[in-house]
Design a protein around this motif. Structure first.
Motif, PDB file in Angstrom:
ATOM      1  N   TYR A  63       0.821  -1.199   0.000  1.00  0.00           N
ATOM      2  CA  TYR A  63       0.000   0.000   0.000  1.00  0.00           C
ATOM      3  C   TYR A  63       0.862   1.259   0.000  1.00  0.00           C
ATOM      4  O   TYR A  63       1.880   1.326   0.682  1.00  0.00           O
ATOM      5  CB  TYR A  63      -0.889   0.050   1.249  1.00  0.00           C
ATOM      6  CG  TYR A  63      -2.037  -0.916   1.216  1.00  0.00           C
ATOM      7  CD1 TYR A  63      -2.143  -1.931   2.163  1.00  0.00           C
ATOM      8  CD2 TYR A  63      -3.039  -0.811   0.254  1.00  0.00           C
ATOM      9  CE1 TYR A  63      -3.208  -2.820   2.146  1.00  0.00           C
ATOM     10  CE2 TYR A  63      -4.098  -1.702   0.228  1.00  0.00           C
ATOM     11  CZ  TYR A  63      -4.173  -2.702   1.176  1.00  0.00           C
ATOM     12  OH  TYR A  63      -5.229  -3.572   1.154  1.00  0.00           O
ATOM     13  N   ILE A  84     -12.106  -1.667   0.859  1.00  0.00           N
ATOM     14  CA  ILE A  84     -12.186  -3.134   0.850  1.00  0.00           C
ATOM     15  C   ILE A  84     -13.349  -3.649   1.700  1.00  0.00           C
ATOM     16  O   ILE A  84     -13.910  -2.929   2.529  1.00  0.00           O
ATOM     17  CB  ILE A  84     -10.876  -3.762   1.352  1.00  0.00           C
ATOM     18  CG1 ILE A  84     -10.596  -3.320   2.802  1.00  0.00           C
ATOM     19  CG2 ILE A  84      -9.724  -3.394   0.429  1.00  0.00           C
ATOM     20  CD1 ILE A  84      -9.382  -3.991   3.436  1.00  0.00           C
ATOM     21  N   SER A  85     -13.693  -4.910   1.476  1.00  0.00           N
ATOM     22  CA  SER A  85     -14.798  -5.507   2.238  1.00  0.00           C
ATOM     23  C   SER A  85     -14.638  -7.013   2.385  1.00  0.00           C
ATOM     24  O   SER A  85     -15.562  -7.782   2.134  1.00  0.00           O
ATOM     25  CB  SER A  85     -16.130  -5.156   1.575  1.00  0.00           C
ATOM     26  OG  SER A  85     -16.053  -5.154   0.153  1.00  0.00           O
ATOM     27  N   GLY A  86     -13.462  -7.443   2.787  1.00  0.00           N
ATOM     28  CA  GLY A  86     -13.266  -8.869   3.038  1.00  0.00           C
ATOM     29  C   GLY A  86     -13.699  -9.223   4.442  1.00  0.00           C
ATOM     30  O   GLY A  86     -14.030  -8.361   5.244  1.00  0.00           O
ATOM     31  N   GLY A  87     -13.694 -10.500   4.727  1.00  0.00           N
ATOM     32  CA  GLY A  87     -13.971 -10.967   6.080  1.00  0.00           C
ATOM     33  C   GLY A  87     -15.424 -11.247   6.377  1.00  0.00           C
ATOM     34  O   GLY A  87     -16.309 -10.731   5.754  1.00  0.00           O
TER      35      GLY A  87
ATOM     36  N   VAL B 104     -14.627 -16.918   5.259  1.00  0.00           N
ATOM     37  CA  VAL B 104     -13.302 -16.787   5.847  1.00  0.00           C
ATOM     38  C   VAL B 104     -13.158 -17.744   7.028  1.00  0.00           C
ATOM     39  O   VAL B 104     -14.091 -17.918   7.812  1.00  0.00           O
ATOM     40  CB  VAL B 104     -13.025 -15.328   6.281  1.00  0.00           C
ATOM     41  CG1 VAL B 104     -14.052 -14.822   7.274  1.00  0.00           C
ATOM     42  CG2 VAL B 104     -11.623 -15.171   6.849  1.00  0.00           C
ATOM     43  N   ILE B 124      -9.181 -11.299  12.436  1.00  0.00           N
ATOM     44  CA  ILE B 124     -10.376 -10.870  11.694  1.00  0.00           C
ATOM     45  C   ILE B 124     -10.483  -9.344  11.657  1.00  0.00           C
ATOM     46  O   ILE B 124     -10.829  -8.767  10.628  1.00  0.00           O
ATOM     47  CB  ILE B 124     -11.694 -11.523  12.214  1.00  0.00           C
ATOM     48  CG1 ILE B 124     -12.874 -11.136  11.331  1.00  0.00           C
ATOM     49  CG2 ILE B 124     -11.985 -11.179  13.660  1.00  0.00           C
ATOM     50  CD1 ILE B 124     -12.753 -11.575   9.859  1.00  0.00           C
ATOM     51  N   LEU B 127      -7.787  -8.153   9.200  1.00  0.00           N
ATOM     52  CA  LEU B 127      -8.140  -8.572   7.840  1.00  0.00           C
ATOM     53  C   LEU B 127      -9.119  -7.584   7.227  1.00  0.00           C
ATOM     54  O   LEU B 127      -8.973  -7.167   6.072  1.00  0.00           O
ATOM     55  CB  LEU B 127      -8.749  -9.979   7.894  1.00  0.00           C
ATOM     56  CG  LEU B 127      -9.070 -10.719   6.599  1.00  0.00           C
ATOM     57  CD1 LEU B 127      -9.153 -12.225   6.878  1.00  0.00           C
ATOM     58  CD2 LEU B 127     -10.380 -10.272   5.976  1.00  0.00           C
ATOM     59  N   LYS B 128     -10.113  -7.202   8.035  1.00  0.00           N
ATOM     60  CA  LYS B 128     -11.141  -6.277   7.532  1.00  0.00           C
ATOM     61  C   LYS B 128     -10.569  -4.901   7.223  1.00  0.00           C
ATOM     62  O   LYS B 128     -11.160  -4.134   6.466  1.00  0.00           O
ATOM     63  CB  LYS B 128     -12.278  -6.170   8.555  1.00  0.00           C
ATOM     64  CG  LYS B 128     -13.211  -7.367   8.497  1.00  0.00           C
ATOM     65  CD  LYS B 128     -14.368  -7.189   9.442  1.00  0.00           C
ATOM     66  CE  LYS B 128     -15.464  -8.200   9.202  1.00  0.00           C
ATOM     67  NZ  LYS B 128     -16.276  -7.942   7.993  1.00  0.00           N
ATOM     68  N   ALA B 129      -9.456  -4.577   7.825  1.00  0.00           N
ATOM     69  CA  ALA B 129      -8.859  -3.257   7.613  1.00  0.00           C
ATOM     70  C   ALA B 129      -7.811  -3.252   6.506  1.00  0.00           C
ATOM     71  O   ALA B 129      -7.492  -2.187   5.976  1.00  0.00           O
ATOM     72  CB  ALA B 129      -8.230  -2.767   8.911  1.00  0.00           C
ATOM     73  N   VAL B 131      -6.774  -6.376   4.109  1.00  0.00           N
ATOM     74  CA  VAL B 131      -6.574  -7.371   3.050  1.00  0.00           C
ATOM     75  C   VAL B 131      -7.412  -7.027   1.818  1.00  0.00           C
ATOM     76  O   VAL B 131      -8.631  -6.890   1.908  1.00  0.00           O
ATOM     77  CB  VAL B 131      -6.910  -8.780   3.589  1.00  0.00           C
ATOM     78  CG1 VAL B 131      -6.742  -9.822   2.497  1.00  0.00           C
ATOM     79  CG2 VAL B 131      -6.014  -9.113   4.776  1.00  0.00           C
TER      80      VAL B 131
END
Lengths: 87, 165
Positions: A63, A84-87, B104, B124, B127-129, B131
């Motif tokens: 980044y 982003i919006s993973g998880g 996940v 977790i 990750l949300k911040a 990935v």
């Protein structure tokens, strides 16, 4: 200087569903220059890409911190990272 | 010190994967199990059927896969340096992820339970911040899909620093 640009998620859609493109930049370009070049080349992406809060850049999978502009060299890969919006 | 095997996703203590096919929870558990560990803690994120009272019809994930795996490896290494963890697994699905399916899976093994539980929580949240993975949802009654945004992304702006080698 030729760099590879990767488009993800909403950035890809705004660019017309292009996922990657090779862009030629003038010698001594940096990531700010690239934002301007992309805004011109893809008008629907312009509003997104010119605002760092909308699109963060990743240079060679790292980044770029907000507020920083980094020089680009031949073969670099820049990814356009919308929120982003993973998880 | 962990060494990386030919399978670049796995070292002997950290296993990360971002892919359409996820390893099962049991496989993740088995990777982490160790005689020295009294606890194997896990977090599984699952697609929910609704968002703000709107029914979720479709959900899928997109990823910048090489960077997502790189960030996941960093997160796992950080979790191991913060907490007394023996092994860590962090895997995330891409592609279609229907309601009820796991998106996940995070697993940590530790001698004692506190470290493992905190390790999973750390993973977790980070990750949300950090990935680079994106979720797209289609709700009942809507014609267009929506790209979601994690609140942790904006909040985590100051954490996105470049590691100068």
């Amino acid at each position: 200087t030729t760099v590879k640009v990767l488009f993800f998620a909403s950035a890809r859609e705004a660019a017309g569903n292009i996922s990657s493109v090779e862009i030629e930049l003038s010698y001594e370009s940096n990531t700010t220059t690239l934002r301007n070049v992309l805004a011109e080349k893809y008008p629907k992406l312009a509003e997104l890409v010119l605002d760092e809060d909308n699109i963060t850049f990743a240079l060679n999978e790292e980044y770029i911190p907000s507020g920083e502009s980094l020089p680009l060299k031949n073969g670099d890969t820049i990814a356009l990272i919308p929120p982003i919006s993973g998880g | 010190m962990s060494s990386f095997s030919a399978d670049t996703h796995k070292s002997n203590t950290i296993w990360v994967k971002v892919s359409e096919e996820l390893p099962s929870l049991q496989e993740c558990h088995d990777f982490c199990a160790d005689p020295s560990c009294g606890a194997i803690s896990s977090f599984v994120g699952v697609t929910r059927d609704s968002f703000q009272s709107k029914k979720v019809l479709k959900l899928w994930y997109e990823a910048y896969t090489p960077m997502a795996e790189k960030e996941l490896r960093k997160l796992c290494a950080e979790a191991m340096s913060k907490y007394d963890l023996k092994r860590v697994v962090a895997v995330h699905k891409v592609g279609n992820c229907p309601v009820g399916q796991a998106s996940v899976v995070l697993v940590c093994s530790s001698p004692h339970r506190n470290d493992g539980l905190k390790g999973c929580s750390y993973l977790i949240n980070e990750l949300k911040a950090r990935v680079p993975i994106w979720k797209r949802e289609v709700y009942e009654g809507d014609s267009d899909a929506v790209w979601k945004e994690n609140i942790e992304w904006k909040e985590g702006k100051s954490k996105r620093v470049m590691v100068k080698e």
